[in-house]
Write a protein that holds these residues in place. Structure first.
Motif, PDB file in Angstrom:
ATOM      1  N   GLY A 319       0.813  -1.211   0.000  1.00  0.00           N
ATOM      2  CA  GLY A 319       0.000   0.000   0.000  1.00  0.00           C
ATOM      3  C   GLY A 319       0.844   1.257   0.000  1.00  0.00           C
ATOM      4  N   LEU A 320       1.989   1.218   0.700  1.00  0.00           N
ATOM      5  CA  LEU A 320       2.883   2.368   0.729  1.00  0.00           C
ATOM      6  C   LEU A 320       3.729   2.480  -0.537  1.00  0.00           C
ATOM      7  N   ALA A 321       4.162   1.340  -1.069  1.00  0.00           N
ATOM      8  CA  ALA A 321       5.132   1.354  -2.166  1.00  0.00           C
ATOM      9  C   ALA A 321       4.509   1.402  -3.549  1.00  0.00           C
ATOM     10  N   PHE A 322       3.238   1.007  -3.674  1.00  0.00           N
ATOM     11  CA  PHE A 322       2.675   0.846  -5.005  1.00  0.00           C
ATOM     12  C   PHE A 322       2.603   2.157  -5.783  1.00  0.00           C
ATOM     13  N   SER A 323       2.120   3.217  -5.139  1.00  0.00           N
ATOM     14  CA  SER A 323       1.988   4.491  -5.845  1.00  0.00           C
ATOM     15  C   SER A 323       3.334   5.030  -6.327  1.00  0.00           C
ATOM     16  N   PRO A 324       4.388   5.055  -5.468  1.00  0.00           N
ATOM     17  CA  PRO A 324       5.703   5.490  -5.974  1.00  0.00           C
ATOM     18  C   PRO A 324       6.234   4.594  -7.103  1.00  0.00           C
ATOM     19  N   LEU A 325       5.991   3.274  -6.993  1.00  0.00           N
ATOM     20  CA  LEU A 325       6.434   2.374  -8.063  1.00  0.00           C
ATOM     21  C   LEU A 325       5.717   2.695  -9.374  1.00  0.00           C
ATOM     22  N   LEU A 326       4.431   2.959  -9.288  1.00  0.00           N
ATOM     23  CA  LEU A 326       3.646   3.254 -10.481  1.00  0.00           C
ATOM     24  C   LEU A 326       4.106   4.568 -11.111  1.00  0.00           C
ATOM     25  N   ASP A 327       4.429   5.546 -10.276  1.00  0.00           N
ATOM     26  CA  ASP A 327       4.934   6.813 -10.803  1.00  0.00           C
ATOM     27  C   ASP A 327       6.285   6.634 -11.471  1.00  0.00           C
ATOM     28  N   ALA A 328       7.128   5.772 -10.897  1.00  0.00           N
ATOM     29  CA  ALA A 328       8.484   5.597 -11.423  1.00  0.00           C
ATOM     30  C   ALA A 328       8.540   4.670 -12.628  1.00  0.00           C
ATOM     31  N   LEU A 329       7.752   3.603 -12.608  1.00  0.00           N
ATOM     32  CA  LEU A 329       7.853   2.575 -13.647  1.00  0.00           C
ATOM     33  C   LEU A 329       6.679   2.551 -14.612  1.00  0.00           C
TER      34      LEU A 329
END
Length: 394
Positions: A319-329
């Motif tokens: 839940g914490l990591a998904f949004s930053p991952l989606l923005d980056a990748l």
């Protein structure tokens, strides 16, 4: 108050979900577990569908308050229904309450002869209560045997439960690293993206929005698929369904990435729905059931608690990591989940024992020898007779 409610809900969910799956395993026959074992996941997905459908008409102020009130009402109904529940015969026998255990078993098997089942249960309880690991006393002076979380983690149990512990932790973690939470998050974002911005933000914005409707349809698809998946559990083994589920999700994750990268929204949306359906074939219900099916009764609660804790920690992390991952990748994010599913399928192929139609005591005795590959013939249960939790292979 919302924060307090979340804390209390988390405590209730964490304690009840593991208890429920253990209860199902303890009160049913091996064949009945095939259909009833997935009831925990079935209840979860049905609750999600119910909440999504209710939110279509109750999401506007002040009606959203009714959604919270409905949750409280359902809890009160559940408390009332628990009054009619039969206590687990295995739990009663483990705590030396043999007379109550027999009455409870007879209530569960009303109209049938359960003499053989009772003999096996009483025999298992006798071995448990006289082992060197037995600790504490029950109200009537009988010895009871229960392993705590610390006992299991430190290996302070009469059986070597490392294999059960490792398998439980990995399959529970794999349920979330499969990307189910990420797909749920991303489906909402995707469904909003295909809705006209004017309709979403304009003064005449409609409620429910198209995104809300599609999200509700996704939950409904999961609810409709779940009974069919429970039927599959009666024909195929736990291990087979886990391999199909993780393998299918790996393919779906790759296609979700392809659709996102090349801009084919139809492919992405379709694969989100297929992924959601394939998840419930195995990776959804089985991780909650298999720990209790392969662990001795005295340690089942502790191992289920460890596995459930790992599951929710991974949910929190994703839940914490998904949004930053989606923005980056971007669309490449789901290639990570595809790889995680392939690794999960490989692990299940090597280490997950088959527990379908098997007595818990037999499976526990066979695999309480430390971490090992279940591909070896001696761990498939072929030609091996096991009479109790503490007997060795014959």
């Amino acid at each position: 108050m919302l924060i307090v409610a979340r804390l209390l809900s988390g405590l209730g969910l964490g304690s009840s979900l593991g208890t429920f799956t253990m209860y199902i395993v303890e009160i049913t026959t091996p064949k009945a577990r095939n259909s009833l074992g997935g009831m925990a996941q079935m209840a979860i997905i049905f609750g999600i569908m119910l909440s999504q459908l209710c939110s279509l008409g109750l999401s506007k102020p002040p009606l959203w308050r009714l959604l919270f009130a409905m949750s409280g009402l359902l809890s009160l109904v559940n408390i009332a229904l628990l009054y009619f529940c039969v206590e687990s015969p295995k739990w009663l026998a483990m705590n030396g309450k043999l007379a109550e255990a027999r009455d409870s078993l007879q209530r569960l098997r009303k109209g049938t002869d359960c003499t053989d089942e009772w003999t096996q249960l009483a025999s298992s309880a006798m071995i448990t209560n006289t082992s060197e690991f037995a600790i504490g006393e029950t109200n009537n002076g009988n010895i009871s045997k229960t392993a705590s979380v610390i006992d299991v983690l430190l290996g302070r149990t009469p059986d070597n439960l490392r294999h059960q512990l490792v398998v439980t932790v990995v399959v529970m973690a794999s349920q979330q690293t499969s990307g189910i939470s990420g797909v749920s998050f991303y489906s909402s974002t995707l469904f909003k993206a295909i809705t006209s911005p004017d309709k979403e933000t304009g003064a005449a914005a409609s409620i429910p929005t198209l995104a809300q409707i599609l999200t509700s349809v996704l939950a409904t698809v999961g609810t409709l698929v779940m009974p069919m998946c429970m039927l599959l559990a009666g024909y195929f083994g736990r291990r087979t369904l886990m391999l199909w589920s993780h393998g299918g999700m790996a393919i779906c994750c790759v296609l979700i990435s392809v659709g996102s990268i090349v801009g084919v929204n139809g492919l992405t949306i379709t694969m989100v729905f297929v992924y959601y359906a394939v998840f419930f074939v195995g990776a959804g219900p089985i991780p909650w059931v298999c720990p209790s099916e392969m662990t001795p009764t005295y340690a089942a609660a502790a191992i289920c608690a460890i596995g459930g804790s790992v599951n929710y920690i991974i949910i929190f992390a994703i839940g914490l990591a998904f949004s930053p991952l989606l923005d980056a990748l971007g669309g490449y994010t789901f290639l990570l989940f595809g790889g995680a599913n392939l690794l999960s399928a490989f692990f299940c192929f090597i280490y997950l024992p088959e527990t379908k139609d098997c007595q818990v005591a037999n499976v526990a005795a066979l695999h309480s020898v430390g971490v090992h590959s279940v591909l070896r013939a001696k761990y498939r249960g072929e030609g091996i007779e096991i009479t109790s939790d503490h007997d060795s292979e014959k």
